[in-house]
Design a protein around this motif. Sequence first.
Motif: not given
Length: 76
Positions: A45-68
């Motif tokens: 939801k906030f991606e456009p605004e975050l890109k403007k103020i972020a030095a780094e973005i650590q994205d671990e959303t792939e964990r939502l669909t991975s199988v343990p």
Amino acid sequence: MTTVLTPASPLTAADRCDRCGAQAYLRVVLLSGGELLFCAHHGRKFEPELKKIAAEIQDETERLTSVPATSDDEER
């Protein structure tokens, strides 16, 4: 979402979204030096605004669909 791979520690179940309190899957390190944590929903939801103020973005959303790795073959 633009992702920068950093040596930051992995997010855990104890890390909560600063917006809604759900489990955080994104860590945004701000140019100003602070950090924000977001669930996948609020990260998108906030991606456009975050890109403007972020030095780094650590994205671990792939964990939502991975199988343990410890799951049974039937679950894979």
